[in-house]
Design a protein around this motif. Structure first.
Motif, PDB file in Angstrom:
ATOM      1  N   MET A  79       0.841  -1.191   0.000  1.00 63.24           N
ATOM      2  CA  MET A  79       0.000   0.000   0.000  1.00 63.24           C
ATOM      3  C   MET A  79       0.881   1.247   0.000  1.00 63.24           C
ATOM      4  SD  MET A  79      -3.290  -0.927   0.225  1.00 63.24           S
ATOM      5  CE  MET A  79      -4.081   0.571   0.755  1.00 63.24           C
ATOM      6  N   ARG A  80       0.433   2.249  -0.759  1.00 64.85           N
ATOM      7  CA  ARG A  80       1.055   3.574  -0.629  1.00 64.85           C
ATOM      8  C   ARG A  80       0.300   4.344   0.430  1.00 64.85           C
ATOM      9  NH1 ARG A  80      -0.059   8.554  -3.157  1.00 64.85           N
ATOM     10  NH2 ARG A  80      -1.305   7.580  -4.798  1.00 64.85           N
ATOM     11  N   GLY A 129      -4.973   4.794   1.315  1.00 65.34           N
ATOM     12  CA  GLY A 129      -3.780   4.341   2.031  1.00 65.34           C
ATOM     13  C   GLY A 129      -3.809   4.742   3.494  1.00 65.34           C
ATOM     14  N   LYS A 130      -4.176   6.015   3.755  1.00 67.21           N
ATOM     15  CA  LYS A 130      -4.203   6.489   5.142  1.00 67.21           C
ATOM     16  C   LYS A 130      -5.203   5.705   5.980  1.00 67.21           C
ATOM     17  CE  LYS A 130      -4.705  10.968   4.335  1.00 67.21           C
ATOM     18  NZ  LYS A 130      -4.834  12.412   4.630  1.00 67.21           N
ATOM     19  N   PHE A 164      -1.870  -1.289   9.552  1.00 61.49           N
ATOM     20  CA  PHE A 164      -0.425  -1.496   9.472  1.00 61.49           C
ATOM     21  C   PHE A 164       0.195  -1.482  10.867  1.00 61.49           C
ATOM     22  CE2 PHE A 164       3.985  -0.109   8.988  1.00 61.49           C
ATOM     23  CZ  PHE A 164       4.441  -1.017   8.044  1.00 61.49           C
ATOM     24  N   ILE A 165      -0.296  -0.610  11.715  1.00 59.80           N
ATOM     25  CA  ILE A 165       0.224  -0.475  13.076  1.00 59.80           C
ATOM     26  C   ILE A 165      -0.158  -1.671  13.941  1.00 59.80           C
ATOM     27  CG2 ILE A 165      -0.057   0.868  15.205  1.00 59.80           C
ATOM     28  CD1 ILE A 165      -0.336   3.358  13.397  1.00 59.80           C
ATOM     29  N   ASP A 166      -1.353  -2.223  13.705  1.00 59.37           N
ATOM     30  CA  ASP A 166      -1.897  -3.299  14.543  1.00 59.37           C
ATOM     31  C   ASP A 166      -1.077  -4.578  14.373  1.00 59.37           C
ATOM     32  OD1 ASP A 166      -3.382  -5.081  15.982  1.00 59.37           O
ATOM     33  OD2 ASP A 166      -5.204  -4.910  14.766  1.00 59.37           O
ATOM     34  N   GLU A 167      -0.479  -5.034  15.485  1.00 59.58           N
ATOM     35  CA  GLU A 167       0.359  -6.236  15.409  1.00 59.58           C
ATOM     36  C   GLU A 167      -0.442  -7.498  15.094  1.00 59.58           C
ATOM     37  OE1 GLU A 167       0.157  -5.007  19.852  1.00 59.58           O
ATOM     38  OE2 GLU A 167       0.443  -4.040  17.926  1.00 59.58           O
ATOM     39  N   THR A 212      -2.449  -8.780   9.591  1.00 63.63           N
ATOM     40  CA  THR A 212      -1.431  -9.211   8.620  1.00 63.63           C
ATOM     41  C   THR A 212      -1.173  -8.144   7.574  1.00 63.63           C
ATOM     42  OG1 THR A 212      -2.106 -11.505   8.924  1.00 63.63           O
ATOM     43  CG2 THR A 212      -0.815 -10.995   6.953  1.00 63.63           C
ATOM     44  N   TYR A 213      -2.224  -7.477   7.128  1.00 63.76           N
ATOM     45  CA  TYR A 213      -2.100  -6.509   6.030  1.00 63.76           C
ATOM     46  C   TYR A 213      -2.392  -5.095   6.527  1.00 63.76           C
ATOM     47  CZ  TYR A 213      -2.442 -10.765   3.208  1.00 63.76           C
ATOM     48  OH  TYR A 213      -2.236 -12.015   2.670  1.00 63.76           O
ATOM     49  N   PRO A 214      -1.788  -4.098   5.874  1.00 71.21           N
ATOM     50  CA  PRO A 214      -0.768  -4.146   4.833  1.00 71.21           C
ATOM     51  C   PRO A 214       0.570  -4.667   5.372  1.00 71.21           C
ATOM     52  CG  PRO A 214      -1.789  -1.964   4.944  1.00 71.21           C
ATOM     53  CD  PRO A 214      -2.174  -2.703   6.181  1.00 71.21           C
TER      54      PRO A 214
END
Length: 791
Positions: A451-452, A460-461, A467-470, A473-475
């Motif tokens: 993802m951009r 993307g935002k 993305f932050i969430d451990e 899995t994605y992005p």
């Protein structure tokens, strides 16, 4: 048994602990024995990590929770009474403790770090908690009003996190300074060290004590505010509000706001809804980003509420001609660096993969009259790494970078969270496309694999939280330019790719900080930095982990004091930065095929696009951080050899130490603390059949190694087992087989006797009894080890 025959533990149990408890210290509530205050540095070699030793104080004495008053270091009676004093002072300085004691069981030596006084005490004269606290109040000059704030407890409920030592020091120093009336305070702590938790406890204690009633937490990024509300600040509950739509409600006590929500045109600023004395405490998060600039929108807000106490928090204080953290806030009240965090084992270590591309190293000059893909004649000059993707785009360079990123992920883990930092938004979009081409299989499975995430891209935002969430899995691969440089708590980020030109030390520190968080439960114990732009040269800059110099503008007639100026290009935190408080360079980004043009009216594109120039990798090397925080450039084997020889210069020295050691693992652990990871060496050499002894002798002293199986067979050939009979012989034979399969460490602990192969022989008690007791069994094991390594 005489006093000099007693171990240190016996001295503590018989003499020191009773002296402390007899003085009135509660052993359960106030005394912490073997107080470990670091986690132990994570040592990284290859892809192998191991923990170093924790720092432990023998005793730390707390007057109240999170208020340590004294430290005691013990030695056995063969040492002088004050032998442990220097070690205790070193620990006390780290822990911010003012009263230091050393003892060997005969008495105490006390050093007062406030006054510098040193004196001898009898065992019975150890001070009580109240007596020592009274002295503390006098030595520090603490008033009754200050004491009320200073003793305000931390927020705590069962199972709530407790502060690490450096967090406690930062919190206590800040609260104490505010209680004493200091109005401008700066706290500096590396990314990933829990600044928001520290901020919460500072605000909570000042608020609960009644010293500060209306409090503003000021940030420049929505994600920072939202993470704070749902995370560390959650206990404030209904007393807390987030300022939205520029509406201010005076009924709350804790306010969280973006400075953009409070700012505005002159005379129309939202903060004017409140009187200048409405807030009595303002905490500025990431204060390097704007508050330090005299002309910034931040400063308008801070100047309006100038009667409030201002506390700035940052990982990267800024000192340039345009902005100065220390000029505004004063010298930091506490600093905790990235190097210290890694050394303590609270932050992840890193390795750096530096990749040199031929066009970057050699430059590129187009032939005379050469036109780009869109038919525009390319300006005739030398282009280098600073120009690529900002002035001139070489398609094959983007492809090569994407292929090297993909190659690394395929060798390690294709689902490692990765952030790729690009020159601008247009570059980020091209990199996204190139990475998709290199990872078509995983992108086809889920188009969020790549993802951009840039300021102009709402889709993307929207994925930033995922993305932050451990747990998410994605992005997996996030491509950005400026958006993710700061304030993004991406704990699982394992790879940072530097594909942008970084000249600002502040920006560099912030980018590296995206990877420093540890998450061992999820398998993250280190991170990697892939550098295509030689940005990692900044690791060698003293400013990377030191204090920035103050930059002073001199007027006519001002004396020149050589302040050590350093220009840095910083983010503009003005109002035109948008709702997320940063500026991203779109480079005229557009989705069409026609390149955007310069704004000066010339028929000249902002970027030239070249599709017929090939790029190849010229160099690639991996560097690690050593125990001194420096990047190691030598090979793993050379580094290991040098570290072993530093401790054992000659083979005979090593052999004597090895033979004399009660437990061979103690020598391995000692080498490990110096950065020697033998398992990583074993993997690199492919010598899994060698044990640690033979690996050391082979690497450091060029001795021909024997395998574990060969050593075990040699013991049997020498008929060593026949010196034992019955049960003892069976046990020694089983221990020898265990060594042949698993190595020396496995046979040194008595818990080995609980394993199935020993249970067939008898219970641990029966086995130990067959040797004549525990001491005789341990002696037999040590003799077996020496026989294994004979000749």
């Amino acid at each position: 048994m005489g006093k000099r025959q007693l171990s240190e533990e016996d001295i503590k149990a018989r003499y020191i602990t009773p002296a402390i408890t007899n003085a009135g210290w509660d052993i359960k509530k106030q005394v912490r024995l073997e107080y470990a205050f670091t986690a132990g540095r994570i040592i990284l070699r290859g892809n192998i990590t191991a923990r170093g030793k924790q720092k432990r104080a023998d005793y730390v004495l707390f007057y109240k929770n999170n208020f340590p008053l004294a430290i005691v270091e013990a030695k056995d009676n063969n040492h002088a009474v004050g032998a442990g004093l220097q070690q205790a002072i070193d620990y006390a300085k780290a822990l911010d403790i003012d009263y230091v004691y050393a003892s060997n069981g005969d008495g105490f030596v006390e050093q007062n770090l406030i006054t510098g006084e040193v004196k001898q005490l009898a065992l019975a004269a150890f001070p009580s908690p109240e007596d020592l606290y009274k002295r503390y109040r006098i030595d520090k000059g603490i008033s009754v009003a200050e004491e009320k704030v200073m003793l305000e407890p931390y927020y705590y409920i069962p199972n709530y996190k407790t502060p690490r030592y450096y967090q406690r020091v930062a919190i206590n120093r800040t609260v104490d300074a505010v209680a004493k009336g200091r109005e401008r305070i700066l706290v500096v702590s590396a990314t990933g060290t829990g600044k928001t938790y520290m901020t919460f406890q500072i605000i909570y204690r000042l608020w609960k004590s009644g010293l500060k009633k209306k409090i503003l937490f000021l940030a420049d990024r929505n994600v920072l505010i939202d993470q704070t509300i749902s995370g560390d600040f959650k206990p404030f509950g209904g007393k807390m509000t987030k300022v939205q739509n520029r509406n201010l409600d005076s009924s709350y006590e804790i306010y969280l706001a973006l400075y953009q929500q409070l700012a505005g045109d002159d005379g129309e600023e939202a903060f004017l809804q409140f009187k200048p004395n409405f807030f009595d405490l303002i905490v500025i998060d990431e204060c390097h980003r704007g508050s330090a600039k005299e002309e910034s929108a931040w400063r308008k807000i801070l100047d309006y509420f100038s009667s409030a106490t201002h506390v700035g928090c940052t990982a990267t204080p800024i000192e340039t001609k345009e902005a100065s953290s220390s000029t505004y806030f004063g010298e930091p009240i506490y600093e905790y660096s990235l190097k210290q965090g890694i050394d303590d084992g609270f932050l992840a270590p890193y390795k750096v993969i530096r990749i040199g591309l031929d066009r970057d190293l050699e430059g590129y000059r187009p032939e005379a009259g050469k036109v780009d893909k869109h038919g525009y004649e390319i300006e005739d000059r030398e282009y280098n790494a600073k120009d690529f993707d900002r002035k001139l785009v070489i398609d094959d360079r983007t492809r090569v970078v994407a292929s090297k990123i993909t190659e690394f992920l395929k060798k390690t883990d294709r689902f490692s969270k990765t952030i790729v930092f690009c020159v601008d938004i247009e570059h980020a979009e091209r990199m996204r496309q190139a990475l998709i081409n290199e990872n078509k299989d995983l992108y086809a499975q889920n188009d969020r694999y790549i993802m951009r995430i840039t300021g102009d891209n709402d889709i993307g935002k929207a994925q930033l939280e995922n993305f932050i969430d451990e747990e998410s899995t994605y992005p997996v691969i996030a491509i950005t330019s400026k958006l993710m440089t700061t304030g993004v708590d991406a704990k699982m980020c394992k790879l940072i790719v530097l594909e942008n030109n970084i000249n600002s030390m502040t920006e560099f520190k912030q980018i590296i900080g995206r990877g420093t968080r540890l998450l061992e439960d999820y398998g993250k114990t280190y991170f990697s930095i892939m550098d295509f732009r030689n940005a990692s040269r900044l690791f060698a800059d003293p400013a990377f982990d030191g204090e920035p110099e103050v930059v002073i503008d001199l007027g006519p007639g001002d004396p020149v004091d050589d302040p050590g100026t350093e220009d840095e290009t910083e983010y503009d935190s003005g109002q035109d930065a948008g709702n997320d408080g940063f500026k991203e360079d779109p480079a005229g980004y557009s989705t069409g095929d026609t390149p955007p043009f310069n704004d000066d009216g010339d028929d000249k594109p902002r970027k030239y696009y070249v599709g017929d120039v090939l790029v190849k990798v010229l160099s690639e090397r991996v560097q690690y951080v050593d125990k001194d925080g420096k990047l190691i450039t030598e090979s793993l084997i050379d580094y290991t050899r040098a570290n072993i020889l530093q401790q054992y210069a000659r083979l005979d020295q090593f052999l004597r130490s090895w033979t004399a050691a009660e437990k061979k693992q103690a020598i391995i652990d000692e080498l490990q603390d110096d950065g020697v990871l033998l398992e990583a060496v074993r993997q690199e050499l492919g010598k899994t059949e060698l044990d640690d002894f033979d690996l050391i002798c082979h690497i450091a002293y060029d001795k021909k190694p024997l395998t574990k199986q060969e050593r075990a067979a040699n013991v049997k050939k020498r008929h060593y087992l026949y010196k034992y009979s019955d049960v003892a012989e069976q046990v020694i034979a089983a221990l020898l087989d265990k060594y042949a399969n698993d190595g020396i460490k496995e046979i040194e602990e008595t818990k080995v006797l609980q394993l199935e192969e020993f249970a067939k022989i008898g219970s641990p008690m029966k086995i130990v009894k067959a040797f004549g007791g525990k001491e005789a069994y341990q002696k037999a094991v040590q003799e077996l080890e020496n026989e294994i390594y004979y000749a």
